[in-house]
Design a protein around this motif. Structure first.
Motif, PDB file in Angstrom:
ATOM      1  N   LEU A  38      10.598   3.366 -10.089  1.00 53.17           N
ATOM      2  CA  LEU A  38       9.995   3.153 -11.632  1.00 53.17           C
ATOM      3  C   LEU A  38       8.445   2.937 -11.238  1.00 53.17           C
ATOM      4  O   LEU A  38       8.013   2.243 -12.172  1.00 53.17           O
ATOM      5  CB  LEU A  38      10.749   1.510 -11.659  1.00 53.17           C
ATOM      6  N   GLY A  39       8.220   3.062 -10.883  1.00 57.80           N
ATOM      7  CA  GLY A  39       6.721   3.363 -10.446  1.00 57.80           C
ATOM      8  C   GLY A  39       6.276   1.933 -10.520  1.00 57.80           C
ATOM      9  O   GLY A  39       6.408   0.663  -9.598  1.00 57.80           O
ATOM     10  N   PHE A  40       4.588   1.372 -10.820  1.00 55.48           N
ATOM     11  CA  PHE A  40       3.341  -0.157 -10.369  1.00 55.48           C
ATOM     12  C   PHE A  40       4.501  -0.196 -11.314  1.00 55.48           C
ATOM     13  O   PHE A  40       5.285  -2.119 -10.781  1.00 55.48           O
ATOM     14  CB  PHE A  40       2.775   0.081 -11.596  1.00 55.48           C
ATOM     15  N   LEU A  41       6.022  -0.340 -12.389  1.00 52.52           N
ATOM     16  CA  LEU A  41       7.199  -1.604 -12.753  1.00 52.52           C
ATOM     17  C   LEU A  41       7.977  -1.634 -12.017  1.00 52.52           C
ATOM     18  O   LEU A  41       8.584  -3.124 -11.278  1.00 52.52           O
ATOM     19  CB  LEU A  41       8.373  -0.527 -14.171  1.00 52.52           C
ATOM     20  N   LEU A  63       0.778  -1.206  -0.209  1.00 49.54           N
ATOM     21  CA  LEU A  63       0.067  -0.347   0.010  1.00 49.54           C
ATOM     22  C   LEU A  63       0.979   1.121   0.155  1.00 49.54           C
ATOM     23  O   LEU A  63       1.310   1.990  -0.684  1.00 49.54           O
ATOM     24  CB  LEU A  63      -0.860   0.417   1.062  1.00 49.54           C
ATOM     25  N   PRO A  64       2.218   1.577   1.854  1.00 51.17           N
ATOM     26  CA  PRO A  64       2.699   2.337   0.424  1.00 51.17           C
ATOM     27  C   PRO A  64       3.654   2.840  -0.752  1.00 51.17           C
ATOM     28  O   PRO A  64       3.620   4.158  -1.345  1.00 51.17           O
ATOM     29  CB  PRO A  64       3.722   2.433   1.840  1.00 51.17           C
ATOM     30  N   GLY A  65       3.968   1.792  -1.190  1.00 50.48           N
ATOM     31  CA  GLY A  65       4.313   1.762  -2.779  1.00 50.48           C
ATOM     32  C   GLY A  65       3.475   2.038  -3.539  1.00 50.48           C
ATOM     33  O   GLY A  65       3.887   2.717  -4.439  1.00 50.48           O
ATOM     34  N   ILE A  66       2.541   1.620  -3.509  1.00 49.54           N
ATOM     35  CA  ILE A  66       1.323   1.961  -4.905  1.00 49.54           C
ATOM     36  C   ILE A  66       0.577   3.639  -4.504  1.00 49.54           C
ATOM     37  O   ILE A  66       0.743   4.950  -5.384  1.00 49.54           O
ATOM     38  CB  ILE A  66       0.022   1.201  -4.115  1.00 49.54           C
ATOM     39  N   TYR A  67       0.737   4.046  -3.262  1.00 48.64           N
ATOM     40  CA  TYR A  67       0.571   5.090  -3.390  1.00 48.64           C
ATOM     41  C   TYR A  67       1.955   5.941  -3.642  1.00 48.64           C
ATOM     42  O   TYR A  67       1.548   7.588  -4.296  1.00 48.64           O
ATOM     43  CB  TYR A  67       0.014   5.942  -1.308  1.00 48.64           C
ATOM     44  N   ILE A  68       2.440   5.942  -3.002  1.00 42.27           N
ATOM     45  CA  ILE A  68       4.124   6.186  -4.070  1.00 42.27           C
ATOM     46  C   ILE A  68       3.956   6.469  -5.336  1.00 42.27           C
ATOM     47  O   ILE A  68       4.473   7.801  -6.122  1.00 42.27           O
ATOM     48  CB  ILE A  68       5.354   5.897  -3.526  1.00 42.27           C
ATOM     49  N   ALA A  69       3.725   5.485  -6.443  1.00 40.18           N
ATOM     50  CA  ALA A  69       3.797   5.027  -7.544  1.00 40.18           C
ATOM     51  C   ALA A  69       2.463   6.180  -8.173  1.00 40.18           C
ATOM     52  O   ALA A  69       3.279   6.681  -9.539  1.00 40.18           O
ATOM     53  CB  ALA A  69       2.841   3.854  -7.888  1.00 40.18           C
ATOM     54  N   ARG A  81       8.398  -4.118   3.273  1.00 41.23           N
ATOM     55  CA  ARG A  81       7.082  -2.726   2.532  1.00 41.23           C
ATOM     56  C   ARG A  81       8.302  -1.918   2.452  1.00 41.23           C
ATOM     57  O   ARG A  81       8.628  -1.384   0.968  1.00 41.23           O
ATOM     58  CB  ARG A  81       6.396  -2.261   3.009  1.00 41.23           C
ATOM     59  N   TYR A  82       9.316  -1.827   3.025  1.00 42.32           N
ATOM     60  CA  TYR A  82      10.678  -0.667   2.132  1.00 42.32           C
ATOM     61  C   TYR A  82      11.620  -0.916   0.928  1.00 42.32           C
ATOM     62  O   TYR A  82      11.397   0.550   0.324  1.00 42.32           O
ATOM     63  CB  TYR A  82      11.535  -0.574   3.124  1.00 42.32           C
ATOM     64  N   PRO A  83      11.600  -2.126   1.204  1.00 40.82           N
ATOM     65  CA  PRO A  83      12.176  -1.842  -0.209  1.00 40.82           C
ATOM     66  C   PRO A  83      10.757  -1.544  -1.466  1.00 40.82           C
ATOM     67  O   PRO A  83      11.571  -1.735  -3.410  1.00 40.82           O
ATOM     68  CB  PRO A  83      12.802  -3.628  -1.081  1.00 40.82           C
ATOM     69  N   ILE A  84       9.831  -1.911  -1.618  1.00 38.00           N
ATOM     70  CA  ILE A  84       9.358  -1.448  -2.207  1.00 38.00           C
ATOM     71  C   ILE A  84       8.929  -0.058  -2.634  1.00 38.00           C
ATOM     72  O   ILE A  84       8.597   0.420  -3.971  1.00 38.00           O
ATOM     73  CB  ILE A  84       7.252  -2.809  -2.038  1.00 38.00           C
TER      74      ILE A  84
END
Length: 507
Positions: free
Chosen positions: A441-444, A319-325, A431-434
C-alpha cells in the motif's frame, strides 16, 4: 479402519510417552530425624544422594567418646576451609561445650532432621554427625567460584563507573549497596526452580517504590512453578504482562551504577544467582533510550544524544519500508536531480524492491549472528567479508542496487545506537511488517502499521504500569522530564521532599 485406529493409538501413545519423558518430578526427600544409630544415618545420606561418587565421608577422632562423621560434596565444598578450621581444631576438643563453641565460630547450625541437612549438603555445606547424639551440625564450607569485577562488554560508557555485575548474587548486592548506603534499601530473597533451587533477590527502596507494584511482583514470583531457573530470561517471561508483545517490558543491565540509579528512581530490581544481568521493572518505552552518559556528560550533549537515539529508532524501523514505498508507488517525490541516479541503480535489478530488501536484511542478520558466535578475531574477519566482499559483489553482479546497500547500512547503524540490547532486537523485528505493508500500500501501509504499533504501545503495561507514559496517559510535566535532561542543579532545587508512587523527576 482398524489400521487407522492402530495408527492413532500409536501416535497418542507416543505423545503420552514424550510428555512423560519431558516431565521431571521434583526431588522427594522423605523426612528422617537424626538417629542415634550412626549406620542408619550414613545409609540414609548415601541412599538419598544415590551413592554419588563426589560425596566424601570422613571419620574424625576426638577426645570425645565415639567417632565424628563428616559428609560433604567435594566438588562444592572448600576443602582448604575444612583443613584449617575443622580438622586441626577437633584434635584439641575434649568436651561438648568446647565443640559447640568451636562450631559457632564456623557459622554452624544445629538440626534434628537429617532430611533438612541433606538439602543444605546439596548447596555446598557439610554435615557433622556425632555418635550417640540425636542431632547434627551444618557447617558453612561452601566453595565460592567467581570471576573478577570488570566493565560489561555490552554496556560500555565514556564517563562513569567501570564495574559490572558477575554471576554471584552476593557480590552483585554488595556492588549496589556500595553505591546506595541507605537503610531504606530492602532485599527480599526467594528460591525458584524445583530442581535448580536458584536463589533470587528483589531489591527496592522503601518509600520510593510503589507498594502495590512490590506486592504484585512478590505475588507473581510465588506463582512461578518451574523445574529449573538458570537466568533472568526465563524469569522475564513469567513476570511480563504480555509475553506475545515484540516490545521488551523490562530492562536488563549489567551495570551497577545504572541499577542504582533505577533504584533511586523508584524502580525494582530482580537478581538471580548465576546470572550477571539484573532485571529493572517497571519501565516505560522511553527508558530504553537513556544512557548513563546522559547524566555524566554536559546536559546539552546529553539531550542531543538522547534525541539522536529516538530518531535512530524511527529510522531503523521505517527506512527500508520508506525506500520500498518510494520505488514502488511514490517515485514522484524523488528530487529531479536524483531521478536518473536512482533509475540507473534500480532499473536492471531482477527482483522487486521487497525481495531485494528482504535478501539484504536477512544477509545482514546472518553476518551479525555469525560474528557473535565466532571467536573475536574470526568475527572481525566475517564483518569485513560481509561488508566489503559480499556487498560489492552483489552490486556488481546486478542482484542488489547500490541504493539498497546504503539503506540497509543506515538501518543497521541506527539499530546499534539504542543502548539496550532488548530494544535493538525488537527494532530488527518491527521493520519486517512495515516492509511488507509498504510493498502493498505504499505510504498508506506504513502509516497503518505504525498506527497499530502506537495502539499496542498505548495498551501495553509493565507490571500494571502504563508502558507508553507520559504519552498514554498524557502528562505534560512527564514529557519534559522524559525527553529533556535538565542540569543537575535544577533537579536539586526542584526536587520534592516526599515522592509517591515511585515517580521521581529523573526518568
Amino acid at each position: 479402519m482398524g489400521l487407522f485406529k492402530a495408527f492413532k493409538h500409536t501416535k497418542n501413545s507416543a505423545k503420552k510417552g514424550q510428555k512423560q519423558e519431558q516431565l521431571v518430578e521434583p526431588p522427594d526427600i522423605p523426612t528422617f530425624p537424626v538417629s542415634f544409630d550412626m549406620n542408619k544415618n550414613r545409609r540414609y545420606i548415601k541412599e538419598t544422594l544415590y551413592y554419588t561418587e563426589d560425596l566424601v565421608e570422613k571419620s574424625l577422632r576426638t577426645e570425645l567418646p565415639g567417632t565424628c562423621h563428616l559428609f560433604y560434596i567435594e566438588t562444592m565444598s572448600d576443602t582448604d576451609k575444612l583443613n584449617s578450621y575443622l580438622y586441626q581444631k577437633l584434635r584439641d576438643i575434649d568436651s561438648e561445650v568446647k565443640l559447640e563453641r568451636m562450631l559457632q565460630d564456623m557459622d554452624s547450625a544445629k538440626m534434628v532432621h537429617l532430611s533438612d541437612a541433606v538439602s543444605e549438603l546439596l548447596s555446598g555445606k557439610s554435615i557433622l554427625l556425632l555418635e550417640g547424639k540425636g542431632h547434627c551440625y551444618i557447617l558453612s564450607t561452601n566453595s565460592v567460584v567467581k570471576r573478577d569485577i570488570g566493565e560489561p562488554d555490552n554496556e560500555q560508557v565514556i564517563r562513569g563507573s567501570h564495574s559490572g555485575f558477575i554471576e554471584n548474587i552476593g557480590v552483585n548486592i554488595q556492588l549496589i549497596r556500595n553505591l546506595i548506603s541507605h537503610p531504606t534499601l530492602q532485599v527480599n530473597y526467594t528460591t525458584l526452580g524445583e530442581l535448580s533451587q536458584t536463589k533470587t533477590a528483589m531489591m527496592y527502596m522503601e518509600g520510593r517504590a510503589d507498594p502495590e507494584v512490590v506486592d504484585e511482583i512478590q505475588r507473581r514470583l510465588k506463582k512461578i512453578k518451574v523445574d529449573q531457573l538458570l537466568n533472568n530470561g526465563v524469569l522475564e517471561e513469567y513476570l511480563e504482562d504480555n509475553i506475545y508483545s515484540l516490545f521488551p517490558q523490562f530492562i536488563s543491565t549489567e551495570r551497577a551504577d545504572r541499577a542504582a540509579l533505577n533504584l533511586l528512581d523508584g524502580r525494582i530490581l530482580i537478581l538471580t544467582d548465576g546470572d550477571p544481568t539484573v532485571l529493572v521493572l517497571p519501565v516505560t518505552f522511553f527508558s530504553f533510550f537513556q544512557s548513563t552518559d546522559d547524566y555524566n556528560s554536559r546536559w546539552a550533549a546529553g539531550n542531543f544524544f538522547r534525541l539522536i537515539r529516538v530518531i535512530s529508532f524511527l529510522l531503523a524501523v521505517t527506512l527500508p519500508g520508506i525506500y520500498i514505498a518510494i520505488i514502488s508507488f511514490h517515485f514522484e517525490i524523488i528530487p529531479f536531480g536524483m531521478t536518473y541516479v536512482i533509475k540507473d541503480a534500480v532499473e536492471h535489478i531482477p527482483y522487486p524492491p521487497l525481495v531485494e530488501a528482504m535478501i539484504m536484511e536477512l544477509t545482514l542478520e546472518l553476518i551479525r549472528e555469525a560474528g557473535i558466535r565466532l571467536p573475536t578475531p574470526i568475527g572481525q574477519t566475517i564483518g569485513i567479508v560481509g561488508g566489503l566482499v559480499i556487498g560489492d559483489a552483489v552490486v556488481n553482479a546486478g542482484f542488489i542496487s547500490s541504493i539498497m546497500i546504503i539503506v540497509v547500512a543506515l538501518t543497521a547503524i541506527s539499530s546499534f545506537v539504542v543502548p539496550v540490547h532488548e530494544m535493538s532486537m525488537a527494532m530488527r523485528l518491527l521493520r519486517y511488517p512495515i516492509m511488507i505493508m509498504a510493498s502493498m500500500l505504499g505510504f498508506l501501509g506504513i502509516v497503518f502499521c505504525l498506527s497499530l504499533y502506537l495502539i499496542h504501545l498505548c495498551k501495553l503495561t509493565s507490571i500494571g504500569q502504563p508502558f507508553f507514559y507520559p504519552f498514554a496517559p498524557l502528562n505534560a510535566k512527564g514529557l519534559l522530564n522524559r525527553f529533556i535532561r535538565l542540569p543537575h542543579t535544577v533537579y536539586v532545587e526542584n526536587s520534592p521532599k516526599k515522592k509517591g508512587k515511585g515517580q521521581s523527576q529523573k526518568s
